[in-house]
Design an enzyme around this catalytic site. Structure first.
Site, PDB file in Angstrom:
ATOM      1  CD  GLU A  11      -2.987  -0.587   2.309  1.00  0.00           C
ATOM      2  OE1 GLU A  11      -3.070   0.317   2.877  1.00  0.00           O
ATOM      3  OE2 GLU A  11      -3.656  -1.854   2.896  1.00  0.00           O
ATOM      4  CG  ASP A  97      -1.714  -2.171   5.723  1.00  0.00           C
ATOM      5  OD1 ASP A  97      -0.546  -2.411   5.538  1.00  0.00           O
ATOM      6  OD2 ASP A  97      -2.023  -0.964   5.787  1.00  0.00           O
ATOM      7  CG  ASP A  99      -6.620  -3.111   7.618  1.00  0.00           C
ATOM      8  OD1 ASP A  99      -6.703  -3.448   6.239  1.00  0.00           O
ATOM      9  OD2 ASP A  99      -6.194  -2.301   8.115  1.00  0.00           O
ATOM     10  CD  GLU A 101      -8.963   1.690   4.466  1.00  0.00           C
ATOM     11  OE1 GLU A 101      -9.094   2.543   3.809  1.00  0.00           O
ATOM     12  OE2 GLU A 101      -8.943   1.698   5.375  1.00  0.00           O
ATOM     13  CE1 TYR A 323      -1.560  -1.770   9.014  1.00  0.00           C
ATOM     14  CE2 TYR A 323      -3.252  -2.918  10.062  1.00  0.00           C
ATOM     15  CZ  TYR A 323      -2.888  -2.116   9.073  1.00  0.00           C
ATOM     16  OH  TYR A 323      -3.845  -1.285   8.296  1.00  0.00           O
ATOM     17  NE  ARG A 325      -5.053   2.769  10.067  1.00  0.00           N
ATOM     18  CZ  ARG A 325      -4.240   3.010   8.768  1.00  0.00           C
ATOM     19  NH1 ARG A 325      -3.325   2.034   8.531  1.00  0.00           N
ATOM     20  NH2 ARG A 325      -4.037   4.438   8.895  1.00  0.00           N
ATOM     21  CG  HIS A 370      -3.951 -12.353  13.222  1.00  0.00           C
ATOM     22  ND1 HIS A 370      -5.445 -12.999  13.184  1.00  0.00           N
ATOM     23  CD2 HIS A 370      -3.568 -12.920  11.750  1.00  0.00           C
ATOM     24  CE1 HIS A 370      -5.764 -13.393  12.203  1.00  0.00           C
ATOM     25  NE2 HIS A 370      -4.809 -13.389  11.417  1.00  0.00           N
TER      26      HIS A 370
END
Length: 915
Positions: A11, A97, A99, A101, A323, A325, A370
């Site tokens: 990203e 990523d 997630d 998104e 990460y 988020r 996770h």
């Protein structure tokens, strides 16, 4: 790109270099730079589609809520580059990523790039060599359930905003917006302000005494009055917000009674009645989630949510943390081992429990990643080891994350809490007032407690910050009490009566608002920073220090939604939508069926859909929803040009502008009367200017108090009826230490005379003193110099002004030193960073890169870390170039199959023609 290589798409450009180095030359790493396509505005649809099913939302609500996506204009070049790179690749790794998104971005890349080579989904939580090399060999399929959940959220937000926002435009003000989370967050702030507006302060008194066994001042300790004649003495907790007592049987002491008890205590025999001691244990806090990181960074580092997330993003991309988020508090086995090992090495084996600590999920819907946020790697780098690489906010945030992670695997803090109760037998004549009259007080009881930490445990590494308490309790941690036995007599060294006022509920800060949203299950941690920023940008909230204050506009919007769309701002309903999205992500709910119920309603359950809610707007009284009653018949209304207070008396309506610096809870009936009186009189007449003969008045304006002159209107010109005023009246804002009610004519004339000519220099250039946006200053041609106080504008002499100009310049353009502020060297360029005042406002520069200050950045309070951050952001964007507007390329959504390691995950699709 060499033929036969493997294309990896991430990203962020910040990840490209490090991941490329970890994977080696056979992998080509490129970045999509976030999303490559999105729903267009309906006005941007091709002409043939504007009248079709996609015309209203760019979504076909009748056709299974099928979205219509377009490649963003500024991403077309990037898409072309990715397609070119894909031609020479024999494999495609989608490394966005992990997630919802990120999963959606990967799916959009598949839809646009249409790869003909095997596609693999590569995921990782940290950017270290071990993690990246492990991830490239442990790929998985594209998770279409996650894609559906993210797509549902995007469609939901589009439907909510496009249906509800126009209601606000028609009934409150043009340009407003409504949002599924932002509207609820605004309501939370408005409800707290309502509590403050309804709050009525109560006064109460207590007594603090200082006692010592046997008169030994070395063992003296303090205790608070707790009961009189067995009845509890009221404290702040015992009062309701309307000022009445909530605790049955509590005694509200007044000044006379408290002073009498204090005087009686000095003469009384005081003995120890009860002594108790119990063990104290405190467990460490769980590792950081996104929301707890934002809260703690706000408390300890004074960072707002956006700054915290920007800084965490850089730490993640550069391989320092995992990460950022996530709403999970779990740690991987390797992270637990690393934290325990580091704690043992740095603090000793006694500071590490026998078994690893396991933390449950912070919220029942935890799903974004996770692991909790922690230092990257299988062995953590200490803050000392990264001190040479990180600076400012990045170092401070890394240190915070490291401490929290290591402390989470350390032993409990141990200690003991001792409590004592003292009885004072008061002399005769000690009295207090009651509803039935004055009564004697025969005994008073004092209480004290203290907690002593005997083993610090995790506190040796980290202690969680706390939000300020409403009731202002004294911290007992670390207070030691002397060894006492029951029945021992004490000497009273001091006894003082103390008066108090109850406090209203504290306003929310960013940290406490994020905490409230998380507790209510509203929104997701990754969206909180954007939500807080949005409600400020929309004019619903302003800040005073760290407090978030809702504006009158927020009151009007919230009232409309509460009265006519209560379901949409209901906390439980909003939280249930998050749970439903989780069900879609888990494959337990179908996207189209759920959106169908939300938009069209659920007849089986008797629930209205969004479409039906916004149909009948005739029942909405625009004037009523924009009115807030504040007592004595006064009403604050939100008008086209801002808030104003209004009252009707004897059939006459009086109005006055409400200044922006008056918070809603400060807008009392008395304040309304004051503003209305000033407006009715058209200001307070101070007298007449002897030179012009014009009347001078003092007025309260929207931007603060000021003085002005009354200029007579001239007769209308031929053929018109309206009188005109060609001469612009002089005005002058009051200084910060001046009061509108007491300012006199002499002072007003001085303000109207500004700028004041101090004199001329040797070259004949005039020097003037005046007030400006950043305070008082001198001006000589284009050269400006700051003054220390507003009073100097009237008092500074020519000699003093010349002395200031003889010094090297410290502010403004052309300064010998940096104009406004000077910082250390930029960590990238190695050049000094300064703040300057440019043509388009203040900006920071290192001589190579210029970055304009944002709306919330004050040149006077800008930190060095924030200056470095702004320059880094601008440097990352590269030089600004002007581009010709490109036409939208549209592509209709197609359903993707599950990917495998060998096969492409999407069917072939035909893009619609470019308009």
């Amino acid at each position: 790109m060499a033929a036969g290589s493997k294309l990896v798409i991430v990203e962020s450009p910040g990840k490209v270099k490090s991941i490329g180095e970890y994977l080696g030359p056979e992998y080509h790493v490129d970045a999509s730079i976030g999303h490559i396509r999105d729903l267009p505005n309906p006005s941007e649809l091709p002409p043939e589609m504007k009248k079709g099913p996609y015309g209203k939302f760019a979504i076909d609500v009748e056709g299974g809520f099928d979205p219509y996506y377009v490649v963003d204009a500024d991403k077309k070049k990037k898409v072309t580059e990715l397609k070119r790179a894909l031609k020479d690749a024999d494999e495609l790794y989608l490394a966005t990523d992990e997630d919802r998104e990120g999963e959606a971005i990967a799916w959009h890349l598949l839809e646009v790039l249409k790869p003909k080579v095997p596609v693999k989904r590569m995921v990782f939580h940290e950017i270290t060599k071990e993690a990246i090399q492990r991830a490239v060999h442990e790929t998985r399929d594209l998770d279409m359930d996650l894609v559906d959940a993210q797509e549902s959220r995007r469609i939901l937000d589009r439907l909510y905003g496009y249906e509800v926002s126009p209601v606000l435009w028609r009934k409150v003000r043009q340009g407003l917006s409504a949002g599924r989370v932002q509207s609820v967050a605004t309501r939370i702030l408005v409800e707290r302000e309502r509590e403050r507006m309804a709050f009525r302060s109560a006064s109460y008194w207590d007594v603090e005494g200082e006692f010592a066994p046997g008169g030994n001042t070395g063992q003296a300790f303090e205790a608070k009055l707790s009961t009189v004649d067995g009845a509890k003495v009221a404290t702040g907790r015992d009062f309701r917000d309307d000022g009445t007592l909530r605790t049955q049987g509590a005694v509200q002491l007044d000044a006379a009674a408290a002073q009498a008890v204090a005087a009686g205590t000095l003469e009384a025999d005081v003995v120890v009645r009860v002594v108790s001691e119990k063990p104290y244990t405190r467990r460490p806090s769980a590792p950081f989630t996104t929301s707890t990181l934002q809260q703690e960074a706000s408390r300890k580092l004074r960072l707002n949510s956006q700054s915290t997330m920007r800084t965490a993003q850089r730490l993640y991309e550069n391989g320092y943390i995992t990460y950022m988020r996530t709403d999970s508090t779990t740690l991987s086995s390797s992270a637990v081992s690393a934290a325990r090992s580091q704690a043992r090495d740095m603090y000793g084996a006694d500071y590490v429990p026998d078994t690893p600590r396991v933390y449950g999920k912070k919220s029942k819907n935890a799903q974004e990643a996770h692991e909790a946020i922690r230092p990257a790697g299988d062995r953590f780098r200490t803050p000392a080891q990264v001190a040479g690489e990180l600076r400012g906010q990045e170092y401070a945030l890394y240190e915070l994350i490291w401490k929290r992670t290591v402390a989470s695997q350390m032993a409990d803090a141990k200690g003991s809490t001792a409590s004592v109760r003292l009885t004072a037998t008061l002399p005769e004549g000690t009295r207090r007032n009651t509803a039935q009259g004055a009564v004697d007080v025969r005994s008073a009881e004092y209480a004290a407690s203290g907690t002593v930490i005997t083993f610090r445990g995790f506190l040796a590494a980290y202690e969680e910050g706390r939000d300020e308490s409403r009731y202002g309790e004294d911290a007992e941690m670390g207070r030691r009490l002397p060894k006492l036995s029951e029945g021992v007599g004490l000497e009273t060294l001091r006894a003082e009566a103390q008066g108090h006022q109850t406090s209203p509920p504290a306003r929310y800060t960013e940290a406490t608002l994020v905490k409230a949203l998380e507790e209510k299950g509203i929104g997701r941690p990754s969206t909180y920073a954007a939500t807080v920023s949005t409600i400020q940008d929309r004019g619903y909230v302003r800040t005073r220090g760290s407090a978030l204050i809702p504006t009158w506009l927020a009151f009007a919007v919230t009232q409309l939604l509460e009265q006519h769309f209560p379901r949409l701002v209901d906390y439980d309903f909003t939280a249930s939508m998050e749970q439903d999205l989780d069900r879609i992500a888990g494959g337990d709910e179908q996207r189209a069926a759920w959106l169908q119920r939300f938009y069209f309603g659920d007849k089986a359950r008797g629930a209205e859909g969004l479409r039906d809610l916004v149909q009948d707007l005739g029942d909405i009284d625009a004037r009523a929803v924009s009115a807030v009653r504040i007592g004595d018949g006064s009403v604050v209304r939100v008008g086209r040009y801002g808030p104003y207070v209004e009252i009707e008396e004897d059939g006459e309506v009086k109005r006055a502008t409400v200044p922006d610096d008056i918070a809603p809870d400060e807008m009392t009936a008395e304040k309304a009367t004051e503003l209305l009186a000033a407006a009715a009189d058209d200001g307070r007449v101070l007298g007449t200017d002897p030179e012009t003969g014009r009347e001078i008045v003092a007025r309260a304006g929207r931007y603060g108090p000021y003085v002005t002159e009354v200029v007579p209107e001239e007769a209308p010109t031929a053929g018109t009826k309206k009188k005109v005023t060609k001469v612009k009246p002089r005005t002058g804002s009051l200084f910060s230490d001046m009061d509108l009610a007491t300012i006199d004519l002499e002072t007003a004339l001085k303000l109207l005379s500004l700028p004041r000519v101090v004199g001329v220099d040797a070259e004949g250039v005039e020097i003037s003193a005046q007030n400006g946006r950043y305070g008082p200053y001198l001006k000589k041609g284009t050269d400006s110099r700051s003054l220390e106080s507003e009073a100097q504008i009237f008092s500074i002499t020519l000699e003093e002004a010349l002395a200031i100009y003889a010094q090297p310049k410290t502010r403004g353009r052309g300064a010998a030193k940096p104009p406004l502020r000077e910082f250390a060297e930029d960590p990238v360029s190695g050049k000094k960073v300064v703040v300057k005042d440019g043509r388009f406002g203040p900006y920071v520069t290192d001589g190579e890169t210029n970055a304009t200050l944002r709306k919330d950045d004050d040149p006077e309070t800008l930190t060095q870390e924030r200056a470095f951050e702004l320059i880094a952001e601008k440097r990352a964007k590269g030089p600004t170039t002007r581009k010709r507007a490109a036409k939208k390329t549209t592509a209709k959504r197609t359903t993707a199959k599950k990917t495998t390691a060998k096969k492409t995950s999407a069917k072939k699709t035909t893009a619609k023609k470019t308009t």
